[in-house]
Design an enzyme around this catalytic site. Structure first.
Site: not given
Length: 368
Positions: A235, A243, A248, A252, A278
């Site tokens: 995680d 973000n 984002h 990404d 994630d």
């Protein structure tokens, strides 16, 4: 039919020199030449896909057929002599087409081309026998072929009909084979498209890793089915922060970089899954959970920070990790839940570092 059946009772029908009789012979002669030219054109189209305009000289063959038809009925009023001159063209066209089909390369040779080639060649041989039988009629001084004419006369119509039927059968075979190849090609393309769509439905479009659906349906787990192994759950700790502060787009980029780092330390038998957001999972056949987890921790710790050139920022990889082992495929689902619990326990045990500590020393937050 017009000459010998419909108008057979007319007095002029007995006169071979009658103009309408010669017209009938001309139509018959030119019709047969037209048939030969169409056969020749069809063979050329099948062999090379070219007949007109690349082989424009076929136009001259049509003119030659017309001229020869006129000459053959003018110089002779005997239908058998007209038939003799027609036979020379029949032999040449049938023999060339038949031999050409029989000598096709192995990759193009098929049952249809063999049957058609044999029928065309056999028809050429039949017409050679006709030419021999008619030789003494076209050239009265040559006393040769009379006995053969006696045998063939009256039977040639049936022989021609049989050869035409066999030739039509061979050509239909060729058409069916072409249609089958087209269908096979379409099926192959559909299968490839289906496999591609299936592959896309089982992979995450952003990272290229398998998705949760792939894991649920067992895609990539072939080696794990027949062996023990380990699951390692991940995680990412700083994805939400990236973000929120940078957008984002850079989140990404961090996900893609994370999967690249993980793949660099995996074996061909290890499979990477993005379960959502994630969260990631690695299935490692023939691996021990504790060893696999330590290997992944070392891999992430040794990874260089992700450099965001546009923002002049470096982002380190931070992830909570948990692992569990399985002894067979039936324990895989249980092992995944154990790895998840271990990962979340690790996440609760460590405090998420402030963003300023996630960035390289000396970096500052840009205005948001």
């Amino acid at each position: 039919v017009i000459r010998f059946e419909v108008l057979a009772d007319l007095p002029s029908a007995r006169d071979e020199h009658s103009w309408w009789v010669r017209v009938c012979y001309f139509v018959y002669q030119f019709g047969k030449f037209a048939f030969l030219l169409f056969v020749l054109k069809g063979i050329l189209l099948y062999l090379k896909g070219t007949a007109d305009p690349p082989l424009g000289h076929l136009r001259w063959l049509w003119l030659l057929a017309l001229v020869f038809s006129v000459i053959s009925v003018v110089i002779s009023a005997d239908q058998r002599v007209v038939l003799f001159w027609q036979g020379s063209f029949n032999v040449v066209v049938y023999l060339w087409c038949g031999v050409t089909l029989l000598w096709l390369p192995g990759s193009r040779r098929s049952l249809g081309t063999r049957v058609t080639g044999l029928c065309l060649t056999a028809t050429a041989l039949l017409w050679i026998s006709y030419e021999i039988a008619l030789l003494h009629i076209a050239f009265p001084r040559i006393d040769f072929g009379t006995s053969l004419w006696t045998i063939l006369s009256g039977r040639n119509t049936y022989l021609d009909l049989i050869m035409d039927m066999l030739l039509a059968f061979g050509m239909v075979l060729v058409l069916f084979e072409d249609a089958r190849r087209e269908i096979d090609t379409a099926h192959s393309e559909l299968r490839i498209a289906h496999e591609q769509l299936l592959r896309e439905s089982f992979t995450d479009s952003l990272t290229g890793a398998y998705n949760r659906r792939a894991f649920n349906e067992g895609t990539g787990l072939e080696e794990a089915r027949s062996s023990f192994g380990a699951l390692v759950a991940f995680d990412m700790d700083n994805l939400k922060t990236i973000n929120d502060h940078y957008g984002h787009k850079y989140g990404d980029a961090l996900l893609q970089y994370f999967t690249t780092v993980l793949r660099g330390g995996l074996r061909p038998s290890d499979k990477l899954y993005r379960l959502g957001g994630d969260e990631f999972l690695v299935v490692m056949p023939r691996a021990v959970a504790e060893v696999a987890e330590q290997r992944m921790r070392t891999l992430i710790a040794a990874a260089a920070p992700l450099k965001l050139e546009a923002l002049d920022v470096e982002i380190p990889l931070n992830a909570s990790i948990g692992s569990a082992g399985f002894r067979n495929m039936e324990e895989l689902e249980t092992a995944m839940h154990e790895a998840d619990r271990a990962m979340y326990a690790s996440k609760r045990a460590r405090k998420t570092a402030p963003l300023s500590e996630m960035l390289a020393d000396g970096d500052a937050l840009p205005d948001t």
